[in-house]
Design a protein around this motif. Structure first.
Motif, PDB file in Angstrom:
ATOM      1  N   THR A  99       1.015  -1.219  -0.074  1.00 42.95           N
ATOM      2  CA  THR A  99       0.117  -0.126  -0.075  1.00 42.95           C
ATOM      3  C   THR A  99       0.911   1.298   0.107  1.00 42.95           C
ATOM      4  N   ARG A 100       1.862   1.199   0.840  1.00 40.45           N
ATOM      5  CA  ARG A 100       2.868   2.367   0.820  1.00 40.45           C
ATOM      6  C   ARG A 100       3.556   2.637  -0.554  1.00 40.45           C
ATOM      7  N   LEU A 101       4.135   1.352  -1.283  1.00 44.37           N
ATOM      8  CA  LEU A 101       4.618   1.582  -2.652  1.00 44.37           C
ATOM      9  C   LEU A 101       3.668   2.088  -3.355  1.00 44.37           C
ATOM     10  N   ALA A 102       2.462   1.721  -3.369  1.00 45.84           N
ATOM     11  CA  ALA A 102       1.331   2.175  -4.367  1.00 45.84           C
ATOM     12  C   ALA A 102       1.187   3.512  -4.163  1.00 45.84           C
ATOM     13  N   PHE A 103       0.924   3.844  -3.132  1.00 45.42           N
ATOM     14  CA  PHE A 103       0.714   5.375  -2.826  1.00 45.42           C
ATOM     15  C   PHE A 103       1.900   6.291  -3.087  1.00 45.42           C
ATOM     16  N   SER A 104       3.125   5.786  -2.885  1.00 43.51           N
ATOM     17  CA  SER A 104       4.264   6.803  -3.495  1.00 43.51           C
ATOM     18  C   SER A 104       4.293   6.674  -4.844  1.00 43.51           C
ATOM     19  N   ALA A 105       3.888   5.627  -5.545  1.00 46.60           N
ATOM     20  CA  ALA A 105       3.880   5.607  -6.960  1.00 46.60           C
ATOM     21  C   ALA A 105       2.762   6.554  -7.487  1.00 46.60           C
ATOM     22  N   LEU A 106       1.639   6.639  -6.849  1.00 45.95           N
ATOM     23  CA  LEU A 106       0.673   7.561  -7.260  1.00 45.95           C
ATOM     24  C   LEU A 106       1.212   8.766  -7.169  1.00 45.95           C
ATOM     25  N   LEU A 107       1.739   9.437  -6.146  1.00 48.87           N
ATOM     26  CA  LEU A 107       2.210  10.784  -5.999  1.00 48.87           C
ATOM     27  C   LEU A 107       3.260  10.826  -7.188  1.00 48.87           C
ATOM     28  N   ALA A 108       4.165   9.791  -7.282  1.00 49.83           N
ATOM     29  CA  ALA A 108       5.037  10.326  -8.400  1.00 49.83           C
ATOM     30  C   ALA A 108       4.380  10.426  -9.733  1.00 49.83           C
ATOM     31  N   GLY A 109       3.297   9.618  -9.817  1.00 45.19           N
ATOM     32  CA  GLY A 109       2.668   9.798 -11.057  1.00 45.19           C
ATOM     33  C   GLY A 109       2.055  11.264 -11.273  1.00 45.19           C
ATOM     34  N   LEU A 110       1.578  11.724 -10.262  1.00 41.06           N
ATOM     35  CA  LEU A 110       1.013  13.111  -9.935  1.00 41.06           C
ATOM     36  C   LEU A 110       1.982  14.189 -10.522  1.00 41.06           C
ATOM     37  N   ILE A 111       3.073  13.946 -10.029  1.00 36.12           N
ATOM     38  CA  ILE A 111       4.178  14.749 -10.254  1.00 36.12           C
ATOM     39  C   ILE A 111       4.577  14.686 -12.011  1.00 36.12           C
ATOM     40  N   SER A 112       4.685  13.611 -12.261  1.00 38.40           N
ATOM     41  CA  SER A 112       4.930  13.252 -13.688  1.00 38.40           C
ATOM     42  C   SER A 112       3.927  13.867 -14.715  1.00 38.40           C
ATOM     43  N   LEU A 113       2.732  13.696 -14.258  1.00 37.21           N
ATOM     44  CA  LEU A 113       1.441  14.449 -15.006  1.00 37.21           C
ATOM     45  C   LEU A 113       1.660  16.151 -14.828  1.00 37.21           C
ATOM     46  N   GLY A 114       2.198  16.431 -13.717  1.00 38.15           N
ATOM     47  CA  GLY A 114       2.355  18.130 -13.644  1.00 38.15           C
ATOM     48  C   GLY A 114       3.225  18.546 -14.567  1.00 38.15           C
ATOM     49  N   PHE A 115       4.514  17.757 -14.659  1.00 39.08           N
ATOM     50  CA  PHE A 115       5.468  18.183 -15.856  1.00 39.08           C
ATOM     51  C   PHE A 115       4.851  18.186 -17.144  1.00 39.08           C
ATOM     52  N   ALA A 116       4.084  17.187 -17.225  1.00 38.25           N
ATOM     53  CA  ALA A 116       3.258  17.108 -18.636  1.00 38.25           C
ATOM     54  C   ALA A 116       2.433  18.241 -18.939  1.00 38.25           C
ATOM     55  N   VAL A 117       1.677  18.737 -17.957  1.00 40.34           N
ATOM     56  CA  VAL A 117       0.787  19.893 -17.935  1.00 40.34           C
ATOM     57  C   VAL A 117       1.768  21.165 -18.193  1.00 40.34           C
ATOM     58  N   TYR A 118       2.823  21.362 -17.410  1.00 45.14           N
ATOM     59  CA  TYR A 118       3.881  22.387 -17.791  1.00 45.14           C
ATOM     60  C   TYR A 118       4.355  22.249 -19.119  1.00 45.14           C
ATOM     61  N   GLY A 119       4.868  21.317 -19.431  1.00 52.25           N
ATOM     62  CA  GLY A 119       5.528  21.114 -20.677  1.00 52.25           C
ATOM     63  C   GLY A 119       4.474  21.548 -21.770  1.00 52.25           C
ATOM     64  N   GLY A 120       3.266  21.082 -21.627  1.00 50.78           N
ATOM     65  CA  GLY A 120       2.306  21.286 -22.865  1.00 50.78           C
ATOM     66  C   GLY A 120       1.784  22.971 -22.639  1.00 50.78           C
ATOM     67  N   LEU A 121       1.825  23.572 -21.796  1.00 55.83           N
ATOM     68  CA  LEU A 121       1.547  24.948 -21.528  1.00 55.83           C
ATOM     69  C   LEU A 121       2.696  25.828 -22.064  1.00 55.83           C
ATOM     70  N   ILE A 122       4.047  25.331 -22.043  1.00 53.18           N
ATOM     71  CA  ILE A 122       5.179  26.051 -22.594  1.00 53.18           C
ATOM     72  C   ILE A 122       5.007  25.786 -23.899  1.00 53.18           C
ATOM     73  N   SER A 123       4.771  24.336 -24.409  1.00 52.02           N
ATOM     74  CA  SER A 123       4.887  24.477 -25.946  1.00 52.02           C
ATOM     75  C   SER A 123       3.811  25.028 -26.842  1.00 52.02           C
ATOM     76  N   ARG A 124       2.722  25.136 -26.144  1.00 60.46           N
ATOM     77  CA  ARG A 124       1.786  26.212 -26.721  1.00 60.46           C
ATOM     78  C   ARG A 124       1.883  27.583 -26.626  1.00 60.46           C
ATOM     79  N   GLY A 125       2.860  28.151 -26.043  1.00 55.34           N
ATOM     80  CA  GLY A 125       3.287  29.360 -25.860  1.00 55.34           C
ATOM     81  C   GLY A 125       2.471  30.261 -24.630  1.00 55.34           C
ATOM     82  N   ASP A 126       1.885  29.630 -23.856  1.00 52.32           N
ATOM     83  CA  ASP A 126       1.215  30.212 -22.553  1.00 52.32           C
ATOM     84  C   ASP A 126       2.256  30.504 -21.671  1.00 52.32           C
ATOM     85  N   ILE A 127       3.471  29.641 -21.605  1.00 51.58           N
ATOM     86  CA  ILE A 127       4.555  30.109 -20.575  1.00 51.58           C
ATOM     87  C   ILE A 127       5.705  30.425 -21.163  1.00 51.58           C
ATOM     88  N   LEU A 128       6.442  31.284 -20.741  1.00 50.98           N
ATOM     89  CA  LEU A 128       7.771  31.688 -21.427  1.00 50.98           C
ATOM     90  C   LEU A 128       7.547  32.765 -22.416  1.00 50.98           C
TER      91      LEU A 128
END
Length: 128
Positions: A99-128
């Motif tokens: 359970t602890r391993l699964a929850f830590s993986a869930l949090l890492a997945g959320l961090i990963s998707l946060g980078f996807a959103v940030y990268g998507g916003l940069i790529s479409r010119g909304d950031i930078l």
């Protein structure tokens, strides 16, 4: 190609990979968790880094093209990923850290998707 697209996908794929990996390592070290060796069944699991690259690429594209429902799709993806892992027949009931391993993986997945959103916003010119 626009430089925003290159920067955005680099932030998502490379930065997200490093960020999620580092976050997971530090979190599991702090939690004093170790991942037990997989059962020797002759088959191999999908490496988590491959899953991460594919999910960040896919969701960066969705954010870049401003498709509707991206936040809901991200939550559904995380849910499916965790449920699939949680119900794996290879898991032992006696695994107290599961359970602890699964929850830590869930949090890492959320961090990963946060980078996807940030990268998507940069790529479409909304950031930078």
């Amino acid at each position: 190609m626009d430089e925003e697209i290159i920067i955005g996908f680099s932030v998502s794929l490379i930065g997200g990979g490093i960020g999620a990996w580092l976050f997971l390592k530090l979190l599991r070290k702090w939690m004093r968790l170790t991942k037990e060796a997989e059962e020797n069944s002759g088959s191999r699991a999908v490496p988590s880094w491959i899953t991460g690259v594919i999910e960040r690429f896919f969701f960066t594209l969705l954010v870049h093209f401003q498709l509707p429902g991206v936040p809901a799709a991200m939550l559904i993806w995380l849910t499916l990923k965790m449920v699939t892992n949680w119900n794996s027949p290879l898991r032992k009931e006696a695994d107290k850290n599961h359970t602890r391993l699964a929850f830590s993986a869930l949090l890492a997945g959320l961090i990963s998707l946060g980078f996807a959103v940030y990268g998507g916003l940069i790529s479409r010119g909304d950031i930078l």
